[in-house]
Design a protein around this motif. Structure first.
Motif, PDB file in Angstrom:
ATOM      1  N   LYS A   1       0.832  -1.077  -0.002  1.00  0.00           N
ATOM      2  CA  LYS A   1       0.203   0.354   0.167  1.00  0.00           C
ATOM      3  C   LYS A   1       0.877   1.482  -0.456  1.00  0.00           C
ATOM      4  O   LYS A   1       0.740   1.859  -0.788  1.00  0.00           O
ATOM      5  CB  LYS A   1      -1.438  -0.064   1.459  1.00  0.00           C
ATOM      6  N   TRP A   2       1.878   1.185   0.445  1.00  0.00           N
ATOM      7  CA  TRP A   2       3.267   2.525   0.417  1.00  0.00           C
ATOM      8  C   TRP A   2       3.312   2.432  -0.142  1.00  0.00           C
ATOM      9  O   TRP A   2       3.677   3.634  -0.598  1.00  0.00           O
ATOM     10  CB  TRP A   2       3.685   1.886   2.098  1.00  0.00           C
ATOM     11  N   HIS A   3       3.754   1.197  -1.066  1.00  0.00           N
ATOM     12  CA  HIS A   3       4.258   1.700  -2.286  1.00  0.00           C
ATOM     13  C   HIS A   3       3.620   2.159  -3.123  1.00  0.00           C
ATOM     14  O   HIS A   3       4.173   2.745  -4.087  1.00  0.00           O
ATOM     15  CB  HIS A   3       5.205   0.324  -3.089  1.00  0.00           C
ATOM     16  N   PHE A   4       2.353   2.202  -3.365  1.00  0.00           N
ATOM     17  CA  PHE A   4       1.873   2.342  -4.297  1.00  0.00           C
ATOM     18  C   PHE A   4       1.403   4.148  -4.247  1.00  0.00           C
ATOM     19  O   PHE A   4       1.194   4.945  -4.934  1.00  0.00           O
ATOM     20  CB  PHE A   4      -0.140   2.464  -4.042  1.00  0.00           C
ATOM     21  N   ILE A   5       1.421   4.363  -2.404  1.00  0.00           N
ATOM     22  CA  ILE A   5       1.384   5.810  -2.629  1.00  0.00           C
ATOM     23  C   ILE A   5       2.561   6.309  -2.894  1.00  0.00           C
ATOM     24  O   ILE A   5       2.254   7.716  -3.784  1.00  0.00           O
ATOM     25  CB  ILE A   5       1.222   6.247  -1.036  1.00  0.00           C
ATOM     26  N   LEU A   6       3.483   6.154  -2.801  1.00  0.00           N
ATOM     27  CA  LEU A   6       5.124   6.473  -2.829  1.00  0.00           C
ATOM     28  C   LEU A   6       5.118   6.275  -4.904  1.00  0.00           C
ATOM     29  O   LEU A   6       5.264   7.489  -4.893  1.00  0.00           O
ATOM     30  CB  LEU A   6       6.161   6.090  -2.634  1.00  0.00           C
ATOM     31  N   LEU A   7       4.505   5.680  -5.189  1.00  0.00           N
ATOM     32  CA  LEU A   7       4.656   5.437  -6.645  1.00  0.00           C
ATOM     33  C   LEU A   7       4.010   6.674  -7.337  1.00  0.00           C
ATOM     34  O   LEU A   7       4.184   7.405  -8.439  1.00  0.00           O
ATOM     35  CB  LEU A   7       4.118   4.454  -7.378  1.00  0.00           C
ATOM     36  N   GLY A   8       2.094   6.978  -6.921  1.00  0.00           N
ATOM     37  CA  GLY A   8       1.193   7.489  -7.084  1.00  0.00           C
ATOM     38  C   GLY A   8       2.023   9.857  -6.568  1.00  0.00           C
ATOM     39  O   GLY A   8       1.860  10.232  -7.781  1.00  0.00           O
ATOM     40  N   LEU A   9       2.612   9.542  -5.490  1.00  0.00           N
ATOM     41  CA  LEU A   9       3.311  11.128  -5.392  1.00  0.00           C
ATOM     42  C   LEU A   9       4.534  10.899  -6.381  1.00  0.00           C
ATOM     43  O   LEU A   9       4.844  12.010  -7.086  1.00  0.00           O
ATOM     44  CB  LEU A   9       4.054  10.675  -3.960  1.00  0.00           C
ATOM     45  N   ILE A  10       5.173  10.337  -6.881  1.00  0.00           N
ATOM     46  CA  ILE A  10       5.870  10.170  -8.262  1.00  0.00           C
ATOM     47  C   ILE A  10       6.056  10.535  -9.048  1.00  0.00           C
ATOM     48  O   ILE A  10       6.214  11.851  -9.830  1.00  0.00           O
ATOM     49  CB  ILE A  10       7.160   8.959  -7.334  1.00  0.00           C
ATOM     50  N   ILE A  11       4.640   9.962  -9.406  1.00  0.00           N
ATOM     51  CA  ILE A  11       3.837   9.934 -10.601  1.00  0.00           C
ATOM     52  C   ILE A  11       3.490  11.464 -10.756  1.00  0.00           C
ATOM     53  O   ILE A  11       3.339  11.707 -12.032  1.00  0.00           O
ATOM     54  CB  ILE A  11       3.365   8.922 -11.014  1.00  0.00           C
ATOM     55  N   LEU A  12       2.638  11.798  -9.718  1.00  0.00           N
ATOM     56  CA  LEU A  12       2.418  13.948  -9.802  1.00  0.00           C
ATOM     57  C   LEU A  12       3.474  14.390  -9.788  1.00  0.00           C
ATOM     58  O   LEU A  12       3.209  15.375 -10.460  1.00  0.00           O
ATOM     59  CB  LEU A  12       1.650  13.358  -8.531  1.00  0.00           C
ATOM     60  N   LEU A  13       4.769  14.006  -9.082  1.00  0.00           N
ATOM     61  CA  LEU A  13       5.333  15.188  -9.050  1.00  0.00           C
ATOM     62  C   LEU A  13       6.367  15.289 -10.704  1.00  0.00           C
ATOM     63  O   LEU A  13       7.024  16.615 -10.658  1.00  0.00           O
ATOM     64  CB  LEU A  13       6.891  14.971  -8.073  1.00  0.00           C
ATOM     65  N   CYS A  14       6.099  14.416 -11.336  1.00  0.00           N
ATOM     66  CA  CYS A  14       6.941  13.967 -12.653  1.00  0.00           C
ATOM     67  C   CYS A  14       5.879  13.640 -13.498  1.00  0.00           C
ATOM     68  O   CYS A  14       6.448  13.818 -14.851  1.00  0.00           O
ATOM     69  CB  CYS A  14       7.851  12.040 -12.503  1.00  0.00           C
TER      70      CYS A  14
END
Length: 693
Positions: A227-240
């Motif tokens: 779950k935390w990895h999905f959150i991390l991935l989502g934040l990276i995609i948002l920033l990028c």
């Protein structure tokens, strides 16, 4: 408490800052400029961004590079990096701020490696050695001219450190910090580094899930970790989001947007011959015929002591983390070296085949090697007797290697009479000190470098062995400093600096008009030119003269397919038809075209047409260009010939607005920067709350 932390970290920061300045003194002193690609390819787009912002324009379209490119899709410019925008919108880009930014990345890379080493090692001296090893590693020294290779590598240790912190304790704070550093990395890095990092961090992530067998309070369940990895991935995609949209926009129109043929990729490797740089980096600056690869891809040095420690790691039992680091390092070393691993990866691993210079993957080998060496040194200092006894064969092999290199160098000079000593008699004919230095560098033979560095390494290695015997970590630190600084200073003249001063390069750039002027409507062939020697330093004056159009293709990495087709498919006579005209012209109203206003993204043109004809714009055709005539109905511009744009003219007076419309890119830029600001604000609130508690 706060002042104690500032004092502790301030001393470490000052240590790295001083040593970075000394190790890269030819650059940090501004006595020499960073040669080749640095000012040919990486400075021009940053300079354009700065000049656009100073005049109040968003740098979306750059009209000065090969008939124009979308600036946001330029992978050289660090366009999506907040650091680029911070510099461009404040002090602005000039030769000095550009050079300081490069040194800043090398410096912060050392800080990152210091932090990362602390994940396994507590000894401050060892962490300082690891940080300095990264600052002076062969990758940084060899690639000074490749700006986005250095800026990308600088954030890799931070990415790994905060990702490991995130794996250790998955919470909002660690997730946000990790996402921000991954964004800074992606926004600053060469695409090859981004592709390499996908596999590097994927391997670590997979290992985390495979080894997450016991679930406890300290170790969350796989479901929570996922779950935390999905959150991390989502934040990276948002920033990028901007990077993703910008790059995907240009790839279909970009000549390097297709897979590289394997036979074109293999020669650009750090092949097994270059591995001698782990012990003797200087000789790899010579003998191109034997190494058979580009000079910048040969240096993998990360310190004599640390490479010795790395070699000894094969003799001892390893922990799981050490095995992971070793496996990752060896995989990427082989991937960068043109071996069977490179061939298989090129064929079967997604995106690897798009990397033209696979030698850049060696940074993903050097980071694990440095970490593994630091862990080994920590073990050595804790159990010196056992370590020294078992590692003796490695020490003997090192001495044999150095003595063999010394012998080969001596025999080579005797047989070939190829040595700087023979040419020194001509040195008295040169009066300029800089020219004398260049003469020595140019005439040093491969055999000279073998002898010179072998003698240095034998002496330093002996002193290191003596320091290890008495467990003198501070003396060992100073020997590491001397070793790395000397190795850096010896190699920089070959790959890093040219003989001209930075002030001389600045005097060339100073000829560029300020801001974004309205271009003159004279024939493209009449565009200003500068002396050939000056032009060679900066690549092409067309990128600085601020007059659209060029009569010669500029060897710039970001090239559009239709621009290449223009130069390849048209005869010189056909190209001359356009070059004899202004960058804006009408077929029958040459003297009646007036440029009323101009920015790189929008121009307003007044044309009186005596017949139904067209207005030709000598800028690359790109899907986001539109026009209106007298304010009526927006239309996409037409294509003129194989490359340019055209707008139909009505009989009589025309007032045409031609503009570059990329709303999606503007929103992506806004989303990236707002998201970064929001996440930084949340981090501040979390930090204040933790201090209060």
């Amino acid at each position: 408490m706060i002042f104690e932390k500032l004092k502790r970290y301030g001393t470490t920061i000052l240590f790295f800052l001083i040593l970075c300045i000394i190790a890269y003194l030819p650059i940090s002193s501004f006595l020499f400029y960073i040669k080749n690609d640095s000012f040919l390819n990486y400075f021009p787009p940053k300079f354009f961004i700065s000049e656009s912002l100073s005049d109040g324009f968003l740098p979306l379209w750059n009209p000065y590079i090969n008939f124009g490119i979308p600036q946001y899709a330029d992978m050289n410019a660090g366009y999506w990096s907040p650091i680029t925008w911070a510099i461009a919108s404040t002090m602005g880009y000039n030769v000095y701020s550009f050079t300081l930014e490069l040194l800043m990345y090398i410096f912060i890379g050392g800080i990152g490696m210091y932090l990362l080493t602390g994940f396994w090692v507590n000894n401050k001296h060892i962490k300082l050695m690891a940080g300095l090893s990264f600052i002076c590693c062969g990758y940084n020294v060899a690639h000074l001219q490749h700006f986005n290779w250095i800026s990308g590598a600088a954030f890799l240790p931070f990415c790994l450190f905060f990702y490991l912190q995130f794996l250790k304790k998955s919470n909002g704070k660690n997730c946000i910090i990790s996402a921000i550093f991954f964004y800074l990395f992606c926004a600053s890095a060469h695409p090859g580094l981004i592709i390499g990092s996908l596999y590097f961090f994927l391997a670590i992530t997979i290992n985390t899930f495979l080894n997450n067998k016991k679930e406890s309070l300290e170790r969350p369940s796989k479901l929570i970790t996922l779950k935390w990895h999905f959150i991390l991935l989502g934040l990276i995609i948002l920033l990028c989001s901007g990077i993703i949209i910008g790059y995907s926009d240009v790839i279909p129109h970009f000549i390097r947007g297709e897979k590289v043929a394997l036979q074109n990729s293999l020669p650009h490797s750090s092949n097994w011959k270059t591995w001698m740089s782990f012990l003797l980096p200087l000789p790899t600056s010579k003998n191109t015929e034997w190494f058979a690869t580009e000079l910048t891809l040969r240096n993998s040095y990360f310190g004599l002591l640390f490479f010795w420690l790395f070699c000894t790691s094969f003799l001892f039992k390893r922990t799981k983390w050490e095995s992971i680091l070793l496996g990752l390092g060896l995989f990427f070393l082989l991937l960068s070296s043109g071996t069977i691993i490179t061939k298989l990866s090129h064929q079967y691993l997604p995106y690897i085949g798009y990397v033209r210079l696979n030698g850049e993957f060696r940074i993903f080998a050097l980071i694990p090697f440095i970490l593994l060496s630091a862990i080994q040194l920590d073990k050595l200092l804790l159990n010196k007797e056992n370590f020294t006894l078992k590692s003796r064969p490695v020490s003997i092999l090192f001495y044999i290697f150095f003595l063999s290199a010394l012998l080969i160098g001596t025999v080579g000079i005797i047989n070939s009479e190829d040595s700087i000593v023979i040419h020194l008699k001509n040195l008295s004919n040169i009066t300029n000190k800089i020219d004398q230095l260049k003469f020595i560098i140019d005439h040093l033979s491969f055999y000279d470098t073998l002898i010179l560095q072998s003698l240095l390494q034998i002496f330093v290695f002996y002193l290191m062995q003596q320091s290890i015997r008495v467990s003198h970590s501070k003396r060992l630190l100073w020997l590491v400093i001397v070793d790395l600084i000397i190795a850096t200073l010896l190699y920089i003249p070959f790959t890093g600096v040219g003989k001209n001063s930075l002030s001389f390069v600045d005097s060339i750039i100073a000829q560029s008009p300020k801001g974004i002027p309205i271009p003159a409507l004279h024939p493209v062939v009449s565009n200003k030119k500068i002396r050939t020697d000056q032009n060679n330093i900066i690549g092409s004056w067309d990128m600085f003269g601020k007059q659209p159009g060029t009569i010669k293709e500029v060897p710039y990495p970001i090239q559009l397919k239709n621009m290449r087709k223009f130069f390849d498919s048209l005869s010189p006579e056909e190209r001359l038809f356009y070059f004899k005209k202004p960058f804006l012209f009408s077929e029958d109203s040459l003297n009646k075209v007036k440029l009323l206003s101009y920015t790189p993204n929008k121009m307003v043109v007044s044309v009186y047409a005596e017949s139904i004809s067209k207005l030709v714009i000598q800028q690359n055709y790109y899907p986001h260009w539109f026009y209106t005539n007298k304010g009526f109905k927006e239309n996409r511009v037409n294509k003129e010939g194989v490359s340019f744009m055209a707008v139909p003219l009505e009989l009589g007076q025309n007032k045409i607005e031609i503009y570059f419309s990329v709303a999606k890119t503007k929103w992506a830029l806004l989303i990236s920067f707002i998201s970064l600001g929001v996440l930084l604000f949340i981090l501040l609130l979390i930090s204040l709350r933790s201090q209060k508690n």
